[in-house]
Design a protein around this motif. Structure first.
Motif, PDB file in Angstrom:
ATOM      1  N   TRP A1022       0.843  -1.218   0.000  1.00 48.82           N
ATOM      2  CA  TRP A1022       0.000   0.000   0.000  1.00 48.82           C
ATOM      3  C   TRP A1022       0.869   1.256   0.000  1.00 48.82           C
ATOM      4  O   TRP A1022       0.597   2.209  -0.729  1.00 48.82           O
ATOM      5  N   LEU A1023       1.938   1.253   0.813  1.00 49.89           N
ATOM      6  CA  LEU A1023       2.835   2.411   0.851  1.00 49.89           C
ATOM      7  C   LEU A1023       3.493   2.653  -0.502  1.00 49.89           C
ATOM      8  O   LEU A1023       3.693   3.796  -0.918  1.00 49.89           O
ATOM      9  N   SER A1024       3.808   1.560  -1.199  1.00 51.87           N
ATOM     10  CA  SER A1024       4.474   1.709  -2.499  1.00 51.87           C
ATOM     11  C   SER A1024       3.550   2.303  -3.556  1.00 51.87           C
ATOM     12  O   SER A1024       4.023   2.783  -4.586  1.00 51.87           O
ATOM     13  N   TRP A1025       2.246   2.253  -3.293  1.00 51.24           N
ATOM     14  CA  TRP A1025       1.281   2.797  -4.272  1.00 51.24           C
ATOM     15  C   TRP A1025       1.008   4.291  -4.076  1.00 51.24           C
ATOM     16  O   TRP A1025       0.361   4.917  -4.913  1.00 51.24           O
ATOM     17  N   LEU A1026       1.472   4.844  -2.947  1.00 53.41           N
ATOM     18  CA  LEU A1026       1.197   6.240  -2.632  1.00 53.41           C
ATOM     19  C   LEU A1026       2.194   7.155  -3.352  1.00 53.41           C
ATOM     20  O   LEU A1026       3.294   6.726  -3.722  1.00 53.41           O
ATOM     21  N   PRO A1027       1.825   8.459  -3.542  1.00 53.01           N
ATOM     22  CA  PRO A1027       0.607   9.109  -3.050  1.00 53.01           C
ATOM     23  C   PRO A1027      -0.507   9.088  -4.090  1.00 53.01           C
ATOM     24  O   PRO A1027      -0.272   8.779  -5.255  1.00 53.01           O
ATOM     25  N   LEU A1028      -1.703   9.425  -3.642  1.00 53.33           N
ATOM     26  CA  LEU A1028      -2.814   9.696  -4.555  1.00 53.33           C
ATOM     27  C   LEU A1028      -2.844  11.196  -4.811  1.00 53.33           C
ATOM     28  O   LEU A1028      -2.600  11.984  -3.908  1.00 53.33           O
ATOM     29  N   HIS A1029      -3.174  11.588  -6.033  1.00 51.03           N
ATOM     30  CA  HIS A1029      -3.246  13.032  -6.302  1.00 51.03           C
ATOM     31  C   HIS A1029      -4.342  13.430  -7.279  1.00 51.03           C
ATOM     32  O   HIS A1029      -4.671  14.598  -7.399  1.00 51.03           O
ATOM     33  N   PRO A1062      12.626   8.753   4.447  1.00 49.85           N
ATOM     34  CA  PRO A1062      12.830   9.444   3.155  1.00 49.85           C
ATOM     35  C   PRO A1062      11.722   9.128   2.143  1.00 49.85           C
ATOM     36  O   PRO A1062      11.283  10.020   1.402  1.00 49.85           O
ATOM     37  N   LYS A1063      11.292   7.865   2.131  1.00 47.64           N
ATOM     38  CA  LYS A1063      10.185   7.501   1.234  1.00 47.64           C
ATOM     39  C   LYS A1063       8.912   8.245   1.632  1.00 47.64           C
ATOM     40  O   LYS A1063       8.173   8.752   0.777  1.00 47.64           O
ATOM     41  N   ILE A1064       8.656   8.332   2.936  1.00 49.09           N
ATOM     42  CA  ILE A1064       7.466   9.054   3.413  1.00 49.09           C
ATOM     43  C   ILE A1064       7.559  10.532   3.026  1.00 49.09           C
ATOM     44  O   ILE A1064       6.571  11.139   2.594  1.00 49.09           O
ATOM     45  N   PHE A1065       8.743  11.126   3.172  1.00 45.08           N
ATOM     46  CA  PHE A1065       8.926  12.525   2.776  1.00 45.08           C
ATOM     47  C   PHE A1065       8.631  12.704   1.282  1.00 45.08           C
ATOM     48  O   PHE A1065       8.037  13.690   0.852  1.00 45.08           O
ATOM     49  N   SER A1066       9.080  11.729   0.500  1.00 40.68           N
ATOM     50  CA  SER A1066       8.826  11.792  -0.937  1.00 40.68           C
ATOM     51  C   SER A1066       7.324  11.747  -1.233  1.00 40.68           C
ATOM     52  O   SER A1066       6.829  12.496  -2.086  1.00 40.68           O
ATOM     53  N   ILE A1067       6.618  10.882  -0.503  1.00 41.35           N
ATOM     54  CA  ILE A1067       5.163  10.782  -0.684  1.00 41.35           C
ATOM     55  C   ILE A1067       4.495  12.107  -0.333  1.00 41.35           C
ATOM     56  O   ILE A1067       3.630  12.619  -1.070  1.00 41.35           O
ATOM     57  N   ILE A1068       4.907  12.693   0.790  1.00 41.36           N
ATOM     58  CA  ILE A1068       4.316  13.967   1.227  1.00 41.36           C
ATOM     59  C   ILE A1068       4.616  15.070   0.217  1.00 41.36           C
ATOM     60  O   ILE A1068       3.739  15.870  -0.147  1.00 41.36           O
ATOM     61  N   ALA A1069       5.875  15.112  -0.255  1.00 37.54           N
ATOM     62  CA  ALA A1069       6.269  16.151  -1.215  1.00 37.54           C
ATOM     63  C   ALA A1069       5.485  16.027  -2.520  1.00 37.54           C
ATOM     64  O   ALA A1069       5.021  17.028  -3.081  1.00 37.54           O
ATOM     65  N   ILE A1105      15.884  15.093   3.425  1.00 37.27           N
ATOM     66  CA  ILE A1105      15.849  16.175   2.441  1.00 37.27           C
ATOM     67  C   ILE A1105      16.813  15.904   1.296  1.00 37.27           C
ATOM     68  O   ILE A1105      16.518  16.199   0.120  1.00 37.27           O
ATOM     69  N   ALA A1106      17.919  15.293   1.605  1.00 34.24           N
ATOM     70  CA  ALA A1106      18.934  15.049   0.579  1.00 34.24           C
ATOM     71  C   ALA A1106      18.432  14.129  -0.517  1.00 34.24           C
ATOM     72  O   ALA A1106      18.920  14.187  -1.657  1.00 34.24           O
ATOM     73  N   GLN A1107      17.485  13.259  -0.187  1.00 32.46           N
ATOM     74  CA  GLN A1107      16.988  12.298  -1.176  1.00 32.46           C
ATOM     75  C   GLN A1107      15.842  12.859  -2.018  1.00 32.46           C
ATOM     76  O   GLN A1107      15.297  12.155  -2.868  1.00 32.46           O
ATOM     77  N   LEU A1108      15.463  14.113  -1.760  1.00 36.06           N
ATOM     78  CA  LEU A1108      14.383  14.748  -2.521  1.00 36.06           C
ATOM     79  C   LEU A1108      14.950  15.599  -3.655  1.00 36.06           C
ATOM     80  O   LEU A1108      16.037  16.185  -3.535  1.00 36.06           O
ATOM     81  N   SER A1109      14.207  15.668  -4.734  1.00 42.52           N
ATOM     82  CA  SER A1109      14.588  16.560  -5.832  1.00 42.52           C
ATOM     83  C   SER A1109      14.366  18.005  -5.399  1.00 42.52           C
ATOM     84  O   SER A1109      13.653  18.271  -4.417  1.00 42.52           O
ATOM     85  N   PRO A1110      14.963  18.974  -6.115  1.00 41.33           N
ATOM     86  CA  PRO A1110      14.736  20.389  -5.760  1.00 41.33           C
ATOM     87  C   PRO A1110      13.244  20.750  -5.739  1.00 41.33           C
ATOM     88  O   PRO A1110      12.807  21.523  -4.874  1.00 41.33           O
ATOM     89  N   GLU A1111      12.486  20.196  -6.672  1.00 39.66           N
ATOM     90  CA  GLU A1111      11.044  20.486  -6.713  1.00 39.66           C
ATOM     91  C   GLU A1111      10.349  19.927  -5.475  1.00 39.66           C
ATOM     92  O   GLU A1111       9.472  20.573  -4.891  1.00 39.66           O
ATOM     93  N   GLN A1112      10.767  18.731  -5.079  1.00 43.60           N
ATOM     94  CA  GLN A1112      10.168  18.123  -3.888  1.00 43.60           C
ATOM     95  C   GLN A1112      10.552  18.893  -2.630  1.00 43.60           C
ATOM     96  O   GLN A1112       9.729  19.071  -1.728  1.00 43.60           O
ATOM     97  N   GLN A1113      11.814  19.339  -2.554  1.00 47.77           N
ATOM     98  CA  GLN A1113      12.248  20.135  -1.403  1.00 47.77           C
ATOM     99  C   GLN A1113      11.442  21.429  -1.296  1.00 47.77           C
ATOM    100  O   GLN A1113      11.022  21.834  -0.212  1.00 47.77           O
ATOM    101  N   ALA A1114      11.214  22.071  -2.451  1.00 45.20           N
ATOM    102  CA  ALA A1114      10.415  23.304  -2.451  1.00 45.20           C
ATOM    103  C   ALA A1114       8.982  23.025  -2.006  1.00 45.20           C
ATOM    104  O   ALA A1114       8.369  23.836  -1.295  1.00 45.20           O
ATOM    105  N   ALA A1115       8.435  21.875  -2.406  1.00 42.25           N
ATOM    106  CA  ALA A1115       7.079  21.514  -2.016  1.00 42.25           C
ATOM    107  C   ALA A1115       6.978  21.310  -0.511  1.00 42.25           C
ATOM    108  O   ALA A1115       6.008  21.750   0.130  1.00 42.25           O
TER     109      ALA A1115
END
Length: 1123
Positions: A1022-1029, A1062-1069, A1105-1115
């Motif tokens: 289920w976590l691997s399927w996130l996020p929904l948008h 880091p995966k959770i941060f990516s989902i949130i971003a 934060i280091a594992q996020l892209s610049p766009e994700q960090q800005a988000a």
């Protein structure tokens, strides 16, 4: 006696004054004539009118006026006047009518008296069924006699006629009629033959329920009259009577076949009458083409050949040629499939294209055209406009596949013609076919645009700007500005912005120049269009217009302040519109520097509102401008309501003048009077005067805007607005463009209801309930009676929203009973319409374009089905399980929707209704599980993504709200949901919403029914399927569950040593980047808190934060700043 004589004298005086050539006398008579006339008793009125009609020494105008008044009296007040008369008076009236017809020598007067007889017959058949065919036999005998060319006397047995002219007791009802008819058929008086045909034309339903019995008599009479070579008037009248009879029986296919052999004679009468300068039969042919085109099928080719011949004959007048064109164009709209089926017919139709293009070349030279300072309306009677309109309609009717190939070469040749008229016609023709041929033109659009640009010598925007600077031709400048308006209105913002700097610079320089010309010469035409161009550009550019705001606003304010002369009213109104649109585009912050000045200018104009003439163009611009100012200022606008609302309510309260008229009265009203008509049959039409309707529609829309923007700040006006809006729900008028205005009023009225309830909520429950009671009955009745699907959907949506606002208890038993019947009827109509479409697919004229039309009909039906679902949703969410007994009357129909053989939209919306029952009526919903559970489980893997989405949502709410009875089905659902999620194409555009609902459903099963599944096994997937948008509602559900898991330190979610963060941060971003959750939603704050908690941990924060892209960090930063 003295009193009666005085009344009679007063009546003659009234007639004389109404006909007076003296305007003052006539106006005074019109001022009190209604009251005076109405005060005369019905019996005396009929007596006076008959006396005036038969008084051959009186002025012809007075006699004709009396005939018109008597016919109107019988038409509008028959039930009140005639049955109350003693039987001897009724007999005397009938006898006198027949006598006057027999004695009358003036043809026009005789026709008017025949109209009275026909009106009397129409009402007698409708009101007194006991007449048992009296009038039927009268007309059958009279018309049957016309078939004799020798006028020999008929040997009749009066006893036979008595059998027909009797009531249920055997009493003869109109013995004078027999003598009249006998004398008529023995006479060689052509006037009497014409009279009989005229009566039949006027009231073709005169045979009543005995029509079938006399069908052969009617046919023989019409055939032989159309073959009367000695008397053209008889042929013409017979043809018109034939058309009226066919039109009166428009649903009787068997009758069409029986009367098909009259068509050749009818078409011959069309031809002959046109060359006698009479277009009445041709008009009848247009009506047949419009209403019963299939009657023409046996002689369709002959009909087209005749129409083409008449259309191309320059010896005929323009109106006759345009009517001939109208026959073919109308057939292309009403019988397009019938035309397309026959190649020889299409070959005939193709010949029409040069005819239409030739008509479009029929233009007049006007030396003053280029520099005229007023834009004149199109001359709709001209051949050029008629040809262009016909081309537009034929392209829409027959379709681009057929029309574009047959016209393309003609247009290209015209565009290369040295004569400007041909080039103009070619360009207008391209514009005309744009709508009907848009799909086919897309493939050759570059070719067309490049060819057209040769006439401008540059790319589009640059060409328009260059043309706007053509100082030698004001009209060309104005048209270029108008073209720029059309271009920018439909141009996407992203495409316009690169040209904005150049566009704005040119517009400003042209505006300054034209403003100087206005001051020096008084010319305004181009400036009017330029101001609107500026408004259109600002409206499209929105915030990108901010840098140019200061360039325009001072000049625009100057125009509003100084353009106060009457001839500048339109310019001033357009400038007010421009200022308000610019303000809306740039936003409150930028506009506030001028807001006070602009408001003062508007207020000054508003105080002069009562002094404005009704046709002042500033009124509609002011009304719209105030609404935009409301959107800009928000709650601060409330202080201006006392000034604004009076004139706005006055405009919104305009009551269109309506009338029920017979055909002759309608024809006497010129188009200039602003009347529009709809034919009701039986020579009657319903008319409405259109003046003020557009302003009324706009004003109603502005009231909705105020209610929406100001909410409780509008409460002082809710009562008067409700009293204005509710009656609008009862009005309907079916007539193309006019219909759009009234549809807009009705739609706005419906939209206003829930908004007004929201406004009124601040006054407390008692006030709110009173307002709802005023609305409720009208809304329910409108749902049951509104025939237009667009308006109906608005009303149904409004009703559903109102129920959501009012909640439990807002409907009483009577409401539920009426609503249940209406919804049941809507569902039954839905199924019936599907069956009818299947029948049409078997029709001999069925083709690809018919299928497109049927799909459009189906889309309309499905849209109404969605509104049925909306209403049920609002009821279930408000009343919960206690409404289920009421719902059971609809249950079989809803179950039918989800049957496997139903189209996917039916299954989708049927499932949605059961979804609502599960969500709002559980655990009681389980008693219906036998109907929906198996289909729901089956449809989660359906081929249709819409059906999959509805099924998945249902399985999710089953886990969330269903009781213990649903547990085993949650277990059964899980592998089906996973199969959909893991399919290769699950994230494609068409599938993503269904997939996200499946993911959400899996989350709900784990959260609310964890004992039904192995959560530890499912959770990593289920976590691997996130996020929904894509599905925002389900995104909130899944993020909320994710927050639950994180906040409870769930080990599988966080991972050993928080390795999953880091995966959770990516989902949130990713969720933030796709705006999956609004910042004001509590879930957004929970996600931000998760991020903040990690932020305090130093090294872990850096790692995430280091594992996020610049766009994700800005988000992530945006989430922290906003939530």
């Amino acid at each position: 006696m003295a009193a009666a004589a005085a009344e009679q004298q007063q009546f003659y005086l009234l007639l004389g004054n109404l006909l007076s050539p003296d305007n003052v006398v006539r106006k005074q008579a019109e001022g009190f004539s209604d009251e005076t006339y109405e005060n005369i008793p019905g019996r005396s009125k009929i007596t006076f009118l008959l006396q005036a009609i038969r008084n051959t020494t009186a002025a012809e105008e007075a006699r004709q006026m009396a005939a018109v008044l008597l016919r109107r009296l019988l038409s509008s007040a028959f039930d009140e006047v005639y049955p109350a008369l003693p039987s001897d008076v009724q007999t005397a009236i009938k006898s006198e009518l027949l006598m006057i017809i027999q004695m009358e020598t003036q043809s026009s007067m005789r026709k008017k008296i025949c109209d009275i007889a026909a009106e009397l017959a129409r009402n007698l058949i409708g009101f007194l069924c006991r007449f048992n065919g009296m009038l039927i036999a009268w007309v059958a005998f009279a018309l049957g006699c016309l078939v004799s060319h020798t006028f020999r006397k008929f040997e009749l047995h009066t006893s036979c006629l008595d059998l027909v002219f009797v009531d249920e007791d055997g009493n003869n009802q109109w013995p004078e009629g027999l003598k009249f008819l006998f004398d008529s058929v023995s006479s060689q008086n052509m006037g009497l033959r014409e009279a009989a045909l005229h009566i039949f034309w006027n009231f073709p339903g005169i045979f009543g329920n005995q029509q079938q019995h006399y069908l052969d008599v009617i046919k023989r009479m019409l055939v032989q009259c159309m073959q009367d070579q000695e008397h053209p008037s008889i042929r013409t009248l017979s043809a018109r009577a034939t058309a009226a009879f066919i039109l009166a029986n428009e649903h009787n296919a068997a009758l069409f076949k029986h009367f098909a052999d009259l068509l050749p004679g009818f078409l011959q009468a069309v031809n002959d009458s046109c060359y006698q300068n009479d277009d009445s039969v041709l008009k009848s042919l247009v009506e047949i083409a419009d209403t019963v085109p299939k009657y023409l099928r046996p002689h369709l080719e002959a009909t087209l050949q005749l129409s083409l011949k008449l259309c191309g004959d320059t010896n005929l007048n323009n109106m006759q040629r345009q009517l001939a064109l109208e026959v073919i164009v109308t057939l292309s709209e009403t019988a397009a499939a019938m035309l397309r089926k026959h190649t020889n017919i299409i070959a005939q139709t193709i010949l029409l294209v040069p005819q239409m293009l030739a008509m479009m070349v029929d233009l007049e030279e006007d030396e003053d055209w280029a520099n005229a300072d007023e834009l004149e309306d199109d001359d709709f009677d001209s051949n050029a406009v008629a040809g262009e309109s016909a081309l537009d309609r034929m392209a829409c009717g027959l379709g681009g596949k057929l029309v574009l190939p047959m016209i393309k070469e003609h247009i290209m040749q015209m565009l290369q013609n040295p004569d400007w008229k041909y080039r103009h016609a070619g360009l207008m023709a391209l514009s005309a076919i744009g709508e009907g041929c848009h799909q086919q033109m897309e493939g050759i659009l570059n070719e067309i645009v490049n060819f057209v640009l040769l006439f401008l010598q540059d790319p589009v925007i640059a060409s328009l700007l260059q043309t706007m600077e053509d100082q030698g031709n004001q009209r060309v400048q104005a048209h270029a500005a108008a073209a720029l308006i059309n271009f920018t209105e439909d141009c996407p913002k992203a495409l316009l912005v690169p040209y904005l700097e150049n566009l704005v610079t040119h517009l400003h320089s042209i505006m300054v120049l034209k403003l100087q010309e206005l001051i020096q010469k008084g010319t305004k035409l181009v400036l009017e269009q330029v101001v609107t161009s500026i408004a259109s550009v600002a409206d499209t550019a929105e915030e990108k217009f901010v840098p140019y705001y200061d360039l325009f606003m001072p000049s625009l304010k100057h125009i509003v302040e100084n353009a106060v002369q009457k001839e500048l009213r339109l310019l001033r109104g357009k400038t007010i519109e421009c200022i308000s649109l610019i303000g809306l585009a740039v936003g409150k912050e930028k506009f506030m520097q001028d807001a006070s000045d602009v408001m003062q200018l508007l207020l000054k104009t508003q105080t002069d509102f009562n002094d404005m003439e009704d046709d002042d163009p500033q009124i509609s611009y002011m009304i719209s401008a105030w609404a935009r100012m409301c959107k800009i200022l928000g709650k601060e606008f409330q202080q201006y309501l006392p000034v604004v609302m009076g004139p706005l309510m006055k405009t919104a309260s305009i009551k269109p003048e309506v009338a029920l008229l017979d055909t002759q009265d309608m024809e006497n009203m010129s188009d200039d009077d602003g009347w529009e008509f709809v034919n009701l049959g039986d020579q009657q039409s319903f008319g409405i005067k259109t003046a003020g309707l557009e302003e009324k529609s706009t004003a109603c829309q502005m009231l909705v805007c105020y209610a929406k923007e100001l909410k409780e700040g509008f409460v002082e006006y809710t009562e008067q607005v409700v009293k204005l809006m509710v009656p609008l729900l009862k009005f309907y008028f079916h007539d193309d463009i006019l219909q759009q205005l009234i549809k807009a009023c009705l739609g706005v009225a419906a939209e206003s209801m829930p908004l007004l309830l929201e406004c009124a909520r601040v006054r407390g429950p008692e006030y709110l309930t009173q307002m709802w009671h005023f609305m409720c009955d009208a809304l329910i009745k409108a749902i049951g009676t509104e025939p237009d699907s667009d308006v109906l959907s608005e009303i149904m949506h409004s009703f559903a929203k109102c129920i959501e606002v009012m909640g439990d208890g807002c409907l009483n038993n009577e409401h539920f009973e009426e609503l249940g019947g209406i919804l049941k009827a809507k569902l039954e109509e839905h199924f019936k319409n599907q069956e009818l479409r299947q029948v049409k697919r078997q029709d001999e004229d069925y083709d690809e374009q018919v299928e497109e039309s049927l799909q459009d009909e189906d889309d309309n039906d499905v849209y109404i089905l969605t509104k049925v679902s909306d209403i049920l949703h609002s009821i279930f969410s408000s009343y919960k399980e206690k409404v289920l007994p009421w719902f059971e009357q609809l249950l079989p129909l809803i179950v039918n929707l989800i049957c496997p053989h139903r189209p996917w939209p039916d299954r989708q919306w049927g499932l949605c209704i059961f979804d609502d029952i599960i969500e709002h009526c559980s655990p009681a919903s389980f008693k219906y599980a036998e109907y929906f559970l198996r289909p729901m489980l089956q449809y989660v893997c359906d081929n249709s993504p819409e059906v999959r989405q509805a099924a998945a949502y249902g399985l999710g709410v089953m886990a969330q709200y269903g009781g213990d009875n649903y547990r085993p089905f949650c277990t059964e659902a899980l592998p089906l949901l996973v199969r959909v999620i893991q399919s290769a194409d699950s994230k494609t555009k068409e599938n993503v919403n269904a997939t996200e609902n499946c993911i959400s459903a899996v989350g709900k099963i784990m959260k609310f029914k964890p004992d039904c599944v192995n959560v530890e096994e499912v959770l990593p997937h289920w976590l691997s399927w996130l996020p929904l948008h894509e599905d925002k509602e389900e995104a909130v559900q899944t993020f909320s569950y994710l927050c639950d898991l994180i906040e409870s330190n769930h080990p599988i979610v966080l991972g050993p040593n928080n390795t999953n963060l880091p995966k959770i941060f990516s989902i949130i971003a990713e969720g933030e980047m796709h705006e999956a959750i609004k910042h004001e939603d509590p879930c957004a704050k929970r996600l931000a808190n998760v991020v903040r908690q990690v932020q305090t941990s130093g090294g872990l924060w850096t790692e995430c934060i280091a594992q996020l892209s610049p766009e994700q960090q800005a988000a992530v930063q945006e989430l922290l700043n906003s939530a």
